[in-house]
Design a protein around this motif. Structure first.
Motif, PDB file in Angstrom:
ATOM      1  N   GLU A  89       0.766  -1.264   0.069  1.00  0.00           N
ATOM      2  CA  GLU A  89      -0.101  -0.033  -0.171  1.00  0.00           C
ATOM      3  C   GLU A  89       0.902   1.275  -0.077  1.00  0.00           C
ATOM      4  O   GLU A  89       0.891   2.091  -0.600  1.00  0.00           O
ATOM      5  N   ALA A  90       1.786   1.254   0.771  1.00  0.00           N
ATOM      6  CA  ALA A  90       2.735   2.276   0.666  1.00  0.00           C
ATOM      7  C   ALA A  90       3.482   2.522  -0.660  1.00  0.00           C
ATOM      8  O   ALA A  90       3.603   3.835  -1.021  1.00  0.00           O
ATOM      9  N   GLU A  91       3.744   1.395  -1.192  1.00  0.00           N
ATOM     10  CA  GLU A  91       4.529   1.430  -2.491  1.00  0.00           C
ATOM     11  C   GLU A  91       3.568   2.197  -3.621  1.00  0.00           C
ATOM     12  O   GLU A  91       3.731   2.986  -4.663  1.00  0.00           O
ATOM     13  N   GLN A 117       1.557   9.460  -5.844  1.00  0.00           N
ATOM     14  CA  GLN A 117       2.079  10.790  -5.544  1.00  0.00           C
ATOM     15  C   GLN A 117       2.806  11.196  -6.755  1.00  0.00           C
ATOM     16  O   GLN A 117       2.697  12.359  -7.172  1.00  0.00           O
ATOM     17  N   VAL A 118       3.614  10.332  -7.261  1.00  0.00           N
ATOM     18  CA  VAL A 118       4.348  10.420  -8.326  1.00  0.00           C
ATOM     19  C   VAL A 118       3.482  11.134  -9.618  1.00  0.00           C
ATOM     20  O   VAL A 118       3.808  11.915 -10.350  1.00  0.00           O
ATOM     21  N   GLN A 119       2.403  10.040  -9.886  1.00  0.00           N
ATOM     22  CA  GLN A 119       1.368  10.422 -10.860  1.00  0.00           C
ATOM     23  C   GLN A 119       0.832  11.854 -10.787  1.00  0.00           C
ATOM     24  O   GLN A 119       0.617  12.359 -11.580  1.00  0.00           O
ATOM     25  N   ALA A 120       0.612  12.039  -9.355  1.00  0.00           N
ATOM     26  CA  ALA A 120      -0.054  13.477  -9.052  1.00  0.00           C
ATOM     27  C   ALA A 120       0.714  14.383  -9.483  1.00  0.00           C
ATOM     28  O   ALA A 120       0.447  15.626  -9.908  1.00  0.00           O
ATOM     29  N   ALA A 121       2.113  14.443  -9.143  1.00  0.00           N
ATOM     30  CA  ALA A 121       3.250  15.216  -9.338  1.00  0.00           C
ATOM     31  C   ALA A 121       3.387  15.519 -11.196  1.00  0.00           C
ATOM     32  O   ALA A 121       3.277  16.772 -11.488  1.00  0.00           O
ATOM     33  N   GLN A 122       3.138  14.386 -11.698  1.00  0.00           N
ATOM     34  CA  GLN A 122       3.502  14.444 -12.998  1.00  0.00           C
ATOM     35  C   GLN A 122       1.969  15.207 -13.698  1.00  0.00           C
ATOM     36  O   GLN A 122       1.936  15.796 -14.648  1.00  0.00           O
ATOM     37  N   ASP A 149      -6.837  13.125  -7.075  1.00  0.00           N
ATOM     38  CA  ASP A 149      -5.658  12.982  -6.170  1.00  0.00           C
ATOM     39  C   ASP A 149      -6.014  12.902  -4.418  1.00  0.00           C
ATOM     40  O   ASP A 149      -5.523  12.145  -3.594  1.00  0.00           O
ATOM     41  N   ALA A 150      -6.952  13.917  -4.309  1.00  0.00           N
ATOM     42  CA  ALA A 150      -7.314  14.195  -2.954  1.00  0.00           C
ATOM     43  C   ALA A 150      -8.101  12.766  -2.439  1.00  0.00           C
ATOM     44  O   ALA A 150      -7.936  12.269  -1.397  1.00  0.00           O
ATOM     45  N   GLU A 151      -8.786  12.338  -3.244  1.00  0.00           N
ATOM     46  CA  GLU A 151      -9.690  11.224  -3.073  1.00  0.00           C
ATOM     47  C   GLU A 151      -8.683   9.649  -2.867  1.00  0.00           C
ATOM     48  O   GLU A 151      -8.640   9.035  -1.831  1.00  0.00           O
ATOM     49  N   LYS A 152      -7.639   9.705  -3.481  1.00  0.00           N
ATOM     50  CA  LYS A 152      -6.523   8.782  -3.238  1.00  0.00           C
ATOM     51  C   LYS A 152      -6.022   9.168  -1.906  1.00  0.00           C
ATOM     52  O   LYS A 152      -5.574   8.024  -1.236  1.00  0.00           O
TER      53      LYS A 152
END
Length: 597
Positions: free
Chosen positions: A486-488, A494-499, A511-514
Motif C-alpha cells: 500500500e505504501a508503494e 504521489q508521483v503520478q499526481a506530481a506529473q 488525487d485528494a480522494e486517493k
C-alpha cells in the motif's frame, strides 16, 4: 485341662505303671450310665421367651469366603461328619446354653471336644458343627442349605437333605456371614458362663432339632454315593463315638421322665400371642387339637428314630460281641473270662438301649423299673469284673500301651495338622500381601497413566498455543507485506499526481480522494494491528491457563498416587494386625488349654 492332654497324661501314666511291673489291681471302666462331661442339670419351670437370631440377610456383612473344590469322591465328607456327630448326640437334650447377644443358643459338647451349637431364627433352627480342636466349623446348616467348610474355606454346598447342589456365586457371601457368626458362637460356647437349658423348651423343640438328622438319614439311604462314603468312614466314626453314643443313650433314658413331665413351652413367637389370647372359640380349640396331634406325631417320629438308633446300637453291640468272641476263642481261659465280662457290659448296654425305646413309650414307672434293672445289671457286671480283675490287669496294661501309642500318633497327627495349618495361614498371609502389593502397583500404574494423560494434554495445549503463535506471526507478516504494497502504491500515486499537476480540478479531486483512501488504509492497518495484538494477548492468556490446568492435573495425579500408597499401607497394616490378633488368640487358647483347670 484340654481333653487330649488328659488322655495323653493318662496313657503315659499307664505305661509307667506297666514298666514298673506294679501288681495293683485296676478296676474296670464304669458302665456308660453317667451324664455327658459338659452337661448341666435341666432347669425346671417355664423358660423365658425365646430371642431369635437374625436370618442370613440381616447378619453383619463379612468378606466372602474363598471357594475350594474337594475331590468328587469326597464331596460328602462335611455333611457326613456332621451326621456322625449328630448320631453320637442322639436324643439327648442340650448340655448347656450361654447368653450371646440376648439369645440363648443350645450347646452339645462331646467328651473328645466336638461341638454342636443350635440357635433359633425366624426361618427355623440354624446348626453349627465343630470338630475337636478347631474353632472353624465343618458344617453350618439352615432350613434351606448347608455349607461345608475346609479350614475356613467353602468346600461344598448341600440342600436341606444333604445333597450337593451346583455352586451359586451368592453362596460365598452367605457362607462368609455364617462363618463370622460361627466363630463368635464357638468363642461364646467355650468361654461364656454356662447356663442350664430348660426341659420344657427341649420338649417343645426336640422334634424340630431331630428333624434334620432324620432327613439326612433318609437321604443317605437313598443316595448310594453318600452311603458308600459313610460305610468307608463308619469304622473310624464308631471307634471315635461309640462310648459317647452309649453314654448319651443311657443319659437320655435317665432324663426322659423329667422331660415328659415338663410342660410344653410355646414355639417361636407364640409366647406373646398366648398371653394375649382370650377364651378360645371352637376354631381355636380345633387349632389347639391339631397342634397337639402334630406334637404327638413329632414325638412318635422321634420315638421311631430313637428305636432305629437303638436297633443300630444293638447291631453294633452284637457285631462287637462276635468279634470279641472270636478273640476269646484264641485266648486262654482268663482272657476268655475277661472277654465274657466285656460281652456282659455290651449286653447291658444293649439292654439299656432297648429299655430306652420302651421308656419313651411307657410311663414313668416303667422307666424307673428299667433303670432299676440297669442298676442291678451294673452291680452284677461289677461283681463279675471284680472276679476277673487278675485277667483284666494284663489286658488293661496292653490297652494302656495301645492308648499311649494312639495318643502319640494323635499328638503327631495334631502337630502335623498344626504345622500344615500354620503353613497354610502363612501362605494365605503371603498371598494377601501379594494381592495388596498388586493392588498398590495397579493403583500406582493407574496414577502414572493419569499423570501421563495429564502431561499429554499439557503438551497438546502447548502445541496448540505454539500453533496459534505461528499463525499470529504469519498474520503479522502478511499485514506488513500489505502495508508495504500500500505504501508503494501511495508513492506511485504521489508521483503520478506530481506529473499531472497541471491537470484539471477533477484530477486534483481524484488525487485528494486517493489521499483519503490512503489515510483510510492506514487507519484500517492500525485497527488490524490492534486486533492482532488483542488476539495475541488472548492466546497468551489461553496458553497460560492451559499450563495452569496441566500443573493442577499433575498435582492431583500426585495426590491420587500418594492416597493409593497410603491406602495400600493401611491395608497391609490391617492385614498384619489381623494376623497378629489371630496368632495371639491361638496362643491364648493354647495357654488356656495348657493351664491347669
Amino acid at each position: 485341662m484340654h481333653p487330649r492332654l488328659i488322655l495323653l497324661s493318662c496313657a503315659a501314666t499307664g505305661l509307667v505303671l506297666a514298666g514298673c511291673n506294679r501288681q495293683a489291681v485296676q478296676s474296670p471302666a464304669p458302665p456308660a450310665s453317667g451324664a455327658p462331661i459338659a452337661s448341666l442339670p435341666l432347669a425346671e419351670g417355664a423358660p423365658p421367651p425365646p430371642v431369635l437370631a437374625p436370618p442370613a440377610a440381616q447378619l453383619p456383612p463379612a468378606p466372602p469366603v474363598k471357594v475350594v473344590r474337594p475331590r468328587p469322591e469326597a464331596r460328602y465328607r462335611y455333611v457326613d461328619r456332621a451326621y456322625a456327630l449328630g448320631e453320637a448326640f442322639g436324643d439327648t437334650p442340650p448340655d448347656y446354653t450361654v447368653d450371646y447377644q440376648g439369645e440363648r443358643p443350645w450347646v452339645w459338647r462331646s467328651a473328645s471336644g466336638d461341638y454342636r451349637v443350635v440357635e433359633p431364627t425366624p426361618d427355623g433352627d440354624r446348626y453349627y458343627y465343630f470338630m475337636a480342636g478347631s474353632d472353624e466349623p465343618v458344617l453350618i446348616g439352615d432350613p434351606q442349605y448347608a455349607y461345608g467348610y475346609d479350614n475356613g474355606e467353602l468346600a461344598e454346598v448341600y440342600d436341606a437333605y444333604g445333597q450337593p447342589v451346583p455352586y451359586d456365586p451368592r453362596a460365598a457371601e452367605r457362607a462368609g456371614r455364617y462363618l463370622a457368626r460361627a466363630r463368635a458362637l464357638y468363642a461364646a460356647a467355650v468361654h461364656e458362663r454356662r447356663q442350664a437349658a430348660y426341659a420344657s423348651a427341649w420338649r417343645a423343640r426336640r422334634g424340630q432339632v431331630l428333624q434334620q438328622q432324620q432327613a439326612w438319614a433318609a437321604a443317605q439311604q437313598r443316595d448310594a454315593d453318600w452311603r458308600q462314603w459313610h460305610e468307608q468312614q463308619q469304622g473310624q466314626d464308631r471307634a471315635r463315638y461309640a462310648h459317647e453314643q452309649a453314654m448319651r443313650q443311657a443319659y437320655a433314658a435317665r432324663v426322659a421322665p423329667q422331660i415328659a413331665a415338663a410342660p410344653v413351652a410355646p414355639a417361636y413367637g407364640q409366647a406373646g400371642r398366648d398371653q394375649r389370647r382370650l377364651a378360645p372359640d371352637a376354631g381355636r380349640a380345633q387349632q389347639q387339637q391339631q397342634q397337639q396331634q402334630q406334637q404327638q406325631q413329632a414325638a412318635a417320629r422321634a420315638a421311631q428314630l430313637q428305636a432305629q438308633q437303638q436297633a443300630q446300637a444293638q447291631a453294633q453291640a452284637q457285631a462287637q460281641a462276635q468279634a470279641q468272641a472270636q478273640a476269646a476263642a484264641r485266648a486262654n481261659q482268663q482272657q476268655a473270662a475277661a472277654e465274657q465280662a466285656g460281652r456282659a457290659r455290651q449286653a447291658e448296654a444293649a439292654q439299656r438301649a432297648q429299655a430306652q425305646a420302651a421308656a419313651q413309650q411307657a410311663q414313668a414307672q416303667a422307666r424307673a423299673r428299667a433303670d432299676a434293672q440297669a442298676a442291678a445289671a451294673a452291680r452284677q457286671q461289677q461283681a463279675q469284673a471284680t472276679r476277673a480283675a487278675d485277667a483284666e490287669k494284663a489286658r488293661q496294661a496292653q490297652a494302656a500301651q495301645r492308648a499311649q501309642a494312639q495318643g502319640a500318633q494323635r499328638a503327631q497327627a495334631e502337630a502335623a495338622a498344626k504345622v500344615r495349618a500354620d503353613a497354610q495361614a502363612a501362605r494365605a498371609a503371603d498371598a494377601e500381601k501379594a494381592r495388596q502389593a498388586q493392588s498398590a502397583q495397579r493403583a500406582q500404574a493407574q496414577a502414572a497413566a493419569q499423570q501421563a494423560q495429564a502431561q499429554a494434554r499439557a503438551r497438546a495445549d502447548a502445541q496448540a498455543a505454539a500453533a496459534a503463535r505461528r499463525q499470529q506471526a504469519q498474520a503479522t507478516r502478511t499485514a506488513e507485506a500489505d502495508k508495504a504494497r500500500e505504501a508503494e502504491a501511495a508513492q506511485r500515486a504521489q508521483v503520478q499526481a506530481a506529473q499531472k499537476a497541471d491537470t484539471a480540478r477533477a484530477a486534483a479531486r481524484a488525487d485528494a480522494e486517493k489521499a483519503r483512501q490512503a489515510q483510510a488504509a492506514q487507519q484500517a492497518q492500525a485497527a488490524a494491528q490492534a486486533r492482532q495484538q488483542q488476539a495475541e494477548a488472548h492466546k497468551a492468556e489461553a496458553a497460560q491457563a492451559a499450563a495452569q490446568r496441566a500443573q493442577a492435573a499433575q498435582a492431583a495425579a500426585q495426590q491420587r498416587v500418594q492416597a493409593a500408597q497410603a491406602a495400600a499401607a493401611q491395608k497391609a497394616q490391617a492385614a498384619q494386625a489381623a494376623q497378629a490378633q489371630r496368632k495371639a488368640k491361638k496362643a491364648q487358647e493354647k495357654a488356656q488349654d495348657k493351664a491347669p483347670q
